[in-house]
Design an enzyme around this catalytic site. Structure first.
Site, PDB file in Angstrom:
ATOM      1  N   TYR A  27       0.833  -1.205   0.000  1.00  0.00           N
ATOM      2  CA  TYR A  27       0.000   0.000   0.000  1.00  0.00           C
ATOM      3  C   TYR A  27       0.870   1.258   0.000  1.00  0.00           C
ATOM      4  O   TYR A  27       0.647   2.202  -0.761  1.00  0.00           O
ATOM      5  CB  TYR A  27      -0.919  -0.036   1.214  1.00  0.00           C
ATOM      6  CG  TYR A  27      -1.453   1.311   1.593  1.00  0.00           C
ATOM      7  CD1 TYR A  27      -2.394   1.955   0.811  1.00  0.00           C
ATOM      8  CD2 TYR A  27      -0.983   1.959   2.735  1.00  0.00           C
ATOM      9  CE1 TYR A  27      -2.861   3.209   1.154  1.00  0.00           C
ATOM     10  CE2 TYR A  27      -1.455   3.202   3.080  1.00  0.00           C
ATOM     11  CZ  TYR A  27      -2.385   3.829   2.287  1.00  0.00           C
ATOM     12  OH  TYR A  27      -2.832   5.064   2.633  1.00  0.00           O
ATOM     13  N   GLU A  49     -12.438   5.567   5.682  1.00  0.00           N
ATOM     14  CA  GLU A  49     -11.954   6.319   6.839  1.00  0.00           C
ATOM     15  C   GLU A  49     -12.953   6.207   7.990  1.00  0.00           C
ATOM     16  O   GLU A  49     -12.577   6.031   9.146  1.00  0.00           O
ATOM     17  CB  GLU A  49     -11.749   7.788   6.476  1.00  0.00           C
ATOM     18  CG  GLU A  49     -10.585   8.054   5.554  1.00  0.00           C
ATOM     19  CD  GLU A  49      -9.246   7.784   6.213  1.00  0.00           C
ATOM     20  OE1 GLU A  49      -9.198   7.668   7.461  1.00  0.00           O
ATOM     21  OE2 GLU A  49      -8.253   7.673   5.491  1.00  0.00           O
ATOM     22  N   TRP A  57      -5.858  -0.144  10.914  1.00  0.00           N
ATOM     23  CA  TRP A  57      -5.922  -0.014   9.469  1.00  0.00           C
ATOM     24  C   TRP A  57      -5.785  -1.341   8.750  1.00  0.00           C
ATOM     25  O   TRP A  57      -6.323  -1.525   7.673  1.00  0.00           O
ATOM     26  CB  TRP A  57      -4.835   0.941   8.982  1.00  0.00           C
ATOM     27  CG  TRP A  57      -5.327   2.347   8.937  1.00  0.00           C
ATOM     28  CD1 TRP A  57      -4.874   3.401   9.650  1.00  0.00           C
ATOM     29  CD2 TRP A  57      -6.399   2.837   8.129  1.00  0.00           C
ATOM     30  NE1 TRP A  57      -5.603   4.517   9.338  1.00  0.00           N
ATOM     31  CE2 TRP A  57      -6.538   4.204   8.410  1.00  0.00           C
ATOM     32  CE3 TRP A  57      -7.268   2.248   7.199  1.00  0.00           C
ATOM     33  CZ2 TRP A  57      -7.495   5.004   7.801  1.00  0.00           C
ATOM     34  CZ3 TRP A  57      -8.218   3.050   6.584  1.00  0.00           C
ATOM     35  CH2 TRP A  57      -8.322   4.413   6.892  1.00  0.00           C
TER      36      TRP A  57
END
Length: 213
Positions: A27, A49, A57
């Site tokens: 990522y 989000e 995450w």
């Protein structure tokens, strides 16, 4: 190597948070901080989000494919048309974060985005700050900025939910509105590149999962 960067087994210096897993590294290398455009793509980032709030995450990253399937590819017009049956379906989907408030917020946000008098992409990018030097170490990366406070305020004014200043700044980082790769990170600092990014928090708090709602 300046303070903050970390060298991986391939000899490349990366932002320290990216070494937590291969998913984070991929990522970091290919998505985070790349300029992103498109209303549906930006809507996906806003949604992810919100779903991350209170979680790590890595949870969101692992569930990203399931989220995209469950939310019709995050096409604003399709999500805006979701009804009670869809809420029930989503609450029963083990592939996503099954939080009623966040699911309802995602649908409500789609309806707000659909009715905007300006494209969601254009609205969010209008708060992009001028370019600045890259931070030299993790401690130099802010959690919020004047611009993220203003963006959060405007999104809330228009009816969006789960969009506090910290969330807004993470969105700005992930979509290339700011470049918070560390100064010695190998990733190209030329933000003219484009790519599909998934929004993540700042490196400062990538492991603790706290987020204001």
């Amino acid at each position: 190597m300046s303070a903050g960067g970390r060298t991986a087994g391939d000899g490349l210096i990366r932002c320290p948070w990216s070494e937590a897993s291969q998913l984070y590294r991929d990522y970091h290398d290919h998505e985070w901080g790349r300029p992103l455009h498109g209303a549906d793509a930006m809507f996906e980032r806003v949604c992810l989000e919100a779903f991350q709030s209170g979680l790590s995450w890595i949870t969101i990253l692992r569930k990203r494919p399931a989220f995209r399937t469950a939310f019709a590819g995050f096409e604003i017009s399709k999500v805006a048309a979701f009804g009670d049956d869809d809420v029930t379906r989503l609450l029963a989907d083990p592939g996503i974060v099954r939080n009623r408030s966040k699911i309802v917020a995602a649908i409500a946000n789609a309806r707000v985005a659909l009715d905007l008098d300006i494209g969601l992409d254009e609205l969010i990018w209008s708060f992009a700050p001028p370019p600045r030097p890259r931070p030299r170490q993790v401690a130099d990366v802010p959690a919020i900025t004047t611009e993220s406070v203003a963006l959060a305020k405007e999104l809330k004014r228009r009816g969006f939910r789960f969009v506090g200043p910290t969330t807004a700044y993470a969105l700005m980082q992930a979509t290339g509105m700011v470049d918070d790769h560390l100064a010695d990170c190998w990733v190209d600092g030329d933000l003219s590149n484009t790519g599909r990014a998934v929004t993540f928090r700042t490196q400062v708090s990538v492991h603790n999962g706290d987020r204001e709602e």
